[in-house]
Design an enzyme around this catalytic site. Structure first.
Site, short mmCIF file in Angstrom:
data_model
loop_
_atom_site.label_atom_id
_atom_site.label_comp_id
_atom_site.label_asym_id
_atom_site.label_seq_id
_atom_site.Cartn_x
_atom_site.Cartn_y
_atom_site.Cartn_z
N LEU A 143 12.16 -26.13 -42.49
CA LEU A 143 11.13 -25.80 -41.39
C LEU A 143 10.81 -26.78 -40.55
CD1 LEU A 143 8.65 -23.81 -44.04
CD2 LEU A 143 9.62 -22.92 -41.94
N ARG B 267 10.95 -5.48 -51.65
CA ARG B 267 10.72 -4.77 -52.97
C ARG B 267 9.20 -4.43 -53.14
NH1 ARG B 267 11.75 -9.71 -54.10
NH2 ARG B 267 10.34 -10.97 -55.48
N GLU C 23 12.62 8.24 -23.67
CA GLU C 23 12.17 9.35 -22.80
C GLU C 23 13.09 10.71 -23.34
OE1 GLU C 23 13.26 5.36 -20.53
OE2 GLU C 23 13.58 6.39 -22.70
#
Length: 348
Positions: free
Chosen positions: A295, A214, A57
């Site tokens: 994972l 990179r 804003e």
């Protein structure tokens, strides 16, 4: 389309486009965009560019050449204007100061410091407020922020590359380049947009990754490592002090330059402890890059939000199996022959 016929959705869509420009630079704040409209014409635009600097804003108001027009203008903002003093003054006060005609808000701010107080402040000042334009799109833009506030943890992204026959590495843990160069750039772009990157012990030992950006322009994320018994060599790239690195282990707490060792008590779940510790450190998002054991542990614990899988056409024949999700993919796109497949936890 003539400007007089443009809709509220059009202006909010533009505000959301602007908000996305802050991706990777404003955390732990949300991404916010703002568009100021006078008589059907956009006279000011802004977005939150960097944490600690002016909010959307403020930047939008500053971009308006003739400030006298603000009193007859509509302000489109993607998140409820803040009502409290943080690193910058309250944005609600700025809009009240200029007595804008109307404020149209995409999403209410879930942060308890705001949470409706900005809307209330505007209405008490006699400013008309409309809420909920493109609300779902706004939540998607700020999914990291909403997860961080509402679930009190970082937004968790699982990421791996797998061969056409479902392997992520050779059988002896030897690293192999599965995805193409463009996919590698895509991954580095991801890294630049998130707060942290996590790997397990074997990934650090055998891949010796730098976990930097990179191949893309942007900041380096915090590196997060699991090394329960502190068996990894300190000569690995991950300990090179080029980035803040947090090593979760069972043996010690220590800080040495940019390397931080955090001891996890044995009766704690490693995954949940790490995620809560990262939350306390105001890490809003984390990419878990591997390996399969790490994972799969997050998958099995149902502790994830999104998975990005780079699927190559390369055949390995044998090796270490990729993690298993067993859910329908959310989206798929081609990347110079590789497929970028996205999965969402909510669609499991």
């Amino acid at each position: 389309m003539p400007q007089s016929q443009l809709t509220s959705s059009f202006y909010m869509q533009r505000a959301l486009q602007l908000a996305r420009l802050g991706k990777g630079a404003v955390s732990p704040n949300p991404m916010v965009g703002c568009v100021i409209v006078h008589d059907g014409k956009i006279i000011g635009e802004g977005w939150h560019r960097k944490y600690g600097e002016g909010h959307a804003e403020v930047n939008a108001v500053n971009s308006v050449e003739d400030k006298t027009l603000l009193a007859e203008s509509e302000v489109y903002v993607t998140l409820e204007p803040c009502s409290h003093f943080g690193k910058t003054p309250p944005c609600a006060d700025l809009l009240i100061k200029h007595q804008v005609k109307k404020v149209i808000v995409c999403n209410l701010d879930p942060n308890p410091l705001v949470a409706g107080k900005g809307i209330e402040k505007l209405r008490q000042a006699g400013i008309e407020v409309e809420i909920g334009i493109l609300e779902a799109e706004g939540r998607e833009v700020n999914k990291r922020f909403f997860t961080f506030i509402e679930k009190q943890r970082p937004y968790i992204i699982l990421k791996w590359a797998e061969s056409a026959d479902g392997f992520i590495a050779k059988k002896d843990f030897q690293a192999v380049q599965i995805s193409n160069l463009l996919s590698r750039r895509f991954v580095h772009k991801m890294r630049a947009e998130e707060d942290a990157i996590m790997v397990g012990t074997n990934t650090a030992r055998y891949d010796n990754p730098k976990l930097d950006t990179r191949f893309w322009t942007g900041k380096n994320a915090i590196r997060v490592l699991i090394d329960k018994d502190l068996s990894l060599s300190k000569d690995l790239n991950i300990f090179d002090n080029s980035q803040v690195t947090i090593c979760y282990n069972l043996l010690k707490n220590k800080i040495l330059n940019n390397n931080i060792w955090v001891k996890v008590e044995e009766n704690h779940s490693f995954e949940k402890f790490i995620i809560q510790d990262l939350y306390q450190r105001k890490v809003q998002s984390v990419i878990i890059e591997g390996g399969t054991l790490l994972l799969q542990s997050f998958i099995n614990s149902e502790l994830w939000d999104e998975a990005i899988v780079l699927k190559s056409k390369k055949i390995l024949g044998e090796g270490i199996n990729a993690p298993k999700l067993n859910i329908t993919e959310h989206s798929r796109e081609d990347l110079a022959g590789d497929s970028v497949v996205c999965y969402k936890f909510s669609e499991r």
